[in-house]
Design a protein around this motif. Structure first.
Motif, PDB file in Angstrom:
ATOM      1  N   ALA A   7       0.798  -1.227   0.000  1.00  0.00           N
ATOM      2  CA  ALA A   7       0.000   0.000   0.000  1.00  0.00           C
ATOM      3  C   ALA A   7       0.826   1.270   0.000  1.00  0.00           C
ATOM      4  O   ALA A   7       0.293   2.361  -0.209  1.00  0.00           O
ATOM      5  CB  ALA A   7      -0.955   0.009   1.199  1.00  0.00           C
ATOM      6  N   SER A   8       2.140   1.156   0.249  1.00  0.00           N
ATOM      7  CA  SER A   8       2.969   2.356   0.302  1.00  0.00           C
ATOM      8  C   SER A   8       4.439   1.974   0.120  1.00  0.00           C
ATOM      9  O   SER A   8       4.790   0.799   0.105  1.00  0.00           O
ATOM     10  CB  SER A   8       2.787   3.092   1.638  1.00  0.00           C
ATOM     11  N   GLY A   9       5.281   3.008   0.020  1.00  0.00           N
ATOM     12  CA  GLY A   9       6.725   2.820   0.037  1.00  0.00           C
ATOM     13  C   GLY A   9       7.264   1.899  -1.038  1.00  0.00           C
ATOM     14  O   GLY A   9       6.853   1.934  -2.202  1.00  0.00           O
ATOM     15  N   LEU A  10       8.201   1.042  -0.633  1.00  0.00           N
ATOM     16  CA  LEU A  10       8.877   0.165  -1.584  1.00  0.00           C
ATOM     17  C   LEU A  10       7.916  -0.839  -2.209  1.00  0.00           C
ATOM     18  O   LEU A  10       7.998  -1.134  -3.398  1.00  0.00           O
ATOM     19  CB  LEU A  10      10.026  -0.569  -0.889  1.00  0.00           C
ATOM     20  N   GLY A  11       7.006  -1.378  -1.401  1.00  0.00           N
ATOM     21  CA  GLY A  11       6.050  -2.343  -1.928  1.00  0.00           C
ATOM     22  C   GLY A  11       5.182  -1.754  -3.024  1.00  0.00           C
ATOM     23  O   GLY A  11       4.928  -2.389  -4.056  1.00  0.00           O
TER      24      GLY A  11
END
Length: 274
Positions: free
Chosen positions: A18-22
């Motif tokens: 849902a956010s960041g690296l992912g």
């Protein structure tokens, strides 16, 4: 060469998506034609990002699951594989940071300051939660993915570890460093077991990246400037910086790479950790 990076139609799952690296992993794979399921516990963030990417014409869906709930995680992965009719790539990315460990300090410090009695105050709950998400969650994600990849004789498992798996930083939580080091070795174990089945297992080890982990402290401009002074390129990492590497490790082009932890850091560049 273009065909070696073709992931069109590939079934992909990303934990912590849902956010960041992912989210960056999911974005780049979907932008290159993959069908992506983002798995996260953040229902609002997941709904928002999945809707945004769908609005851009990408094949992206969200699935709510906590990687510590292995039955729910299995269901999310199984459902994605059933919808796509295949599972080609799994990014085991979900992670949390419990904050500073047994010592205190920050970038630019000449010497860490030892907190008196810090290890005695480090609770079981704090330790176990980080290990459960950052290490056990990776194991459960890889296991769920391998069940679908092994019969097809093809798959890519990509784990998010950390520069903290090799470089001890006082400000990073002790449980976090231990879990990421364990994940690094787990990747090598997976590579040994699955290579003969046509499945690769590799790790992306970010350094200081601006994400929401640890309460989002990395978004602080003053902190970013402080960190940037200590690295050769004088910059911190951003999620977009991992996209090319993520695509490579997910694509057929990486068939000769397995069991590797590839360090990617805004300041130090790219390298393979032995």
């Amino acid at each position: 060469m273009t065909s070696r990076f073709d992931v069109t139609g590939h079934g992909v799952v990303v934990t912590g998506g849902a956010s960041g690296l992912g989210l960056a992993y999911g974005e780049v794979l979907a932008a290159h034609g993959a069908r992506v399921t983002l798995i996260d516990v953040d229902e609002a963030g997941l709904s928002r990002e999945a809707a945004r990417l769908e609005g851009e014409g990408l094949d992206v869906r969200g699935a709510i699951a906590d990687v510590t709930d292995h039955a729910a995680l299995d269901s999310a992965v199984d459902e994605a594989a059933a919808i796509y009719g295949r599972l080609d790539v799994a990014f085991a990315n979900a992670g949390i940071d419990s904050g500073a460990g047994f010592v205190a300090g920050w970038a630019g410090s000449e010497r860490p300051r030892v907190e008196e009695g810090a290890i005695e105050r480090y609770t079981d709950e704090r330790w176990n939660r980080v290990i459960d998400v950052n290490l056990n969650g990776i194991f459960a994600t890889a296991r769920a993915a391998a069940r679908h990849m092994r019969p097809r004789g093809y798959g890519r498992i990509v784990v998010t570890t950390s520069l903290a798996a090799t470089k001890v930083e006082p400000v990073i939580g002790s449980a976090y460093m231990a879990s990421k080091a364990g994940a690094r070795h787990l990747v090598r174990c997976l590579a040994l077991e699955l290579a003969a089945e046509g499945i690769t297992a590799n790790a992306i080890a970010p350094g200081f990246f601006v994400t929401n982990i640890g309460g989002g402290h990395a978004h602080d401009p003053e902190l970013q400037a402080m960190v940037a002074k200590d690295v050769p390129m004088h910059r911190v990492g951003r999620p977009d910086d991992v996209k090319a590497l993520a695509l490579f490790l997910a694509a057929p082009a990486s068939e000769y790479v397995t069991g590797q932890e590839i360090v990617i850091d805004g300041g130090w560049g790219l390298g393979i950790a032995d």
